[in-house]
Design an enzyme around this catalytic site. Sequence first.
Site, short mmCIF file in Angstrom:
data_model
loop_
_atom_site.label_atom_id
_atom_site.label_comp_id
_atom_site.label_asym_id
_atom_site.label_seq_id
_atom_site.Cartn_x
_atom_site.Cartn_y
_atom_site.Cartn_z
N TYR A 24 -2.01 -0.45 9.88
CA TYR A 24 -1.87 -0.89 8.61
C TYR A 24 -0.61 -0.55 7.81
CZ TYR A 24 -3.53 -1.59 3.72
OH TYR A 24 -3.71 -1.90 2.28
N SER A 71 0.91 -1.15 -0.03
CA SER A 71 0.02 0.02 0.06
C SER A 71 0.89 1.22 0.08
CB SER A 71 -1.18 -0.06 1.17
OG SER A 71 -1.49 1.28 1.37
N LYS A 89 2.32 -2.64 6.35
CA LYS A 89 2.80 -2.73 4.77
C LYS A 89 4.11 -2.20 4.67
CE LYS A 89 -1.17 -4.28 2.90
NZ LYS A 89 -1.25 -5.53 2.39
#
Length: 246
Positions: A156, A143, A160
């Site tokens: 998150y 991401s 990533k």
Amino acid sequence: MKLRDKVVVVTGGSRGLGKAMVEAFAAEGADVVIASRKLDSCERLATEIREKYGTRALSVACNVSDWAQCDALIEAVYAEFGRVDVLVNNAGLSPLYLSLDQVGEALFDKVIGVNLKGPFRLTSVIGTRMASGPGGSIINISSIGAIRADGQALPYAAAKAGLNTLTEGFAQAFGPTVRTNAIQCGPFATDIAAGWPDGLRERLEAGLALGRVGDPGDIVGAALYFATDASSFCTGAILRLDGGMR
């Protein structure tokens, strides 16, 4: 038919970007393994794939944050096909939270488990088997948050960023016969986008050079590049696929 007789495993493969990649791989002749937490969704897509493309499709229920379920997925795939040629670590999640101090341990562990722990386990085992045989390709779906983190999805983003590190590390560990690369995605209008707050899509698009968020099909070209011999001299790469995010 660039992937004829190849076996491709896609986690999070029953919807969104995963579904788009599964369909693209099958259209190129691959036998596909569709893995996600919801078996019924996997089975529906597997049936569609068999009927539309005539390739084999195996559906497996797997929560990749669970080490034992990762191992069970691996054994199911090798029992059915005897090998894996392409692994796509696509499963991911980023739960919403009110504020950073409200991020509990369970939520943090869940995000790290799905986005980082699972890809590590699957890649370490499948990559080792690939390297001891004819080789293969591993594709991690990362991401833009890994390099453009903000307070809205920090666990998150951290996961990533770790996945990007794994991409480069596994490329070195499993070369020369196994290539490991990542697609670093920006905002995509998958089914998850239905839950975006009012005005978010417009704000995102205002910051993109291409002026729009991605459609699921926009990932197909990059995925096929990394899955096939078109990327034969490419490993450890992290490809930005974000519409030119500023």
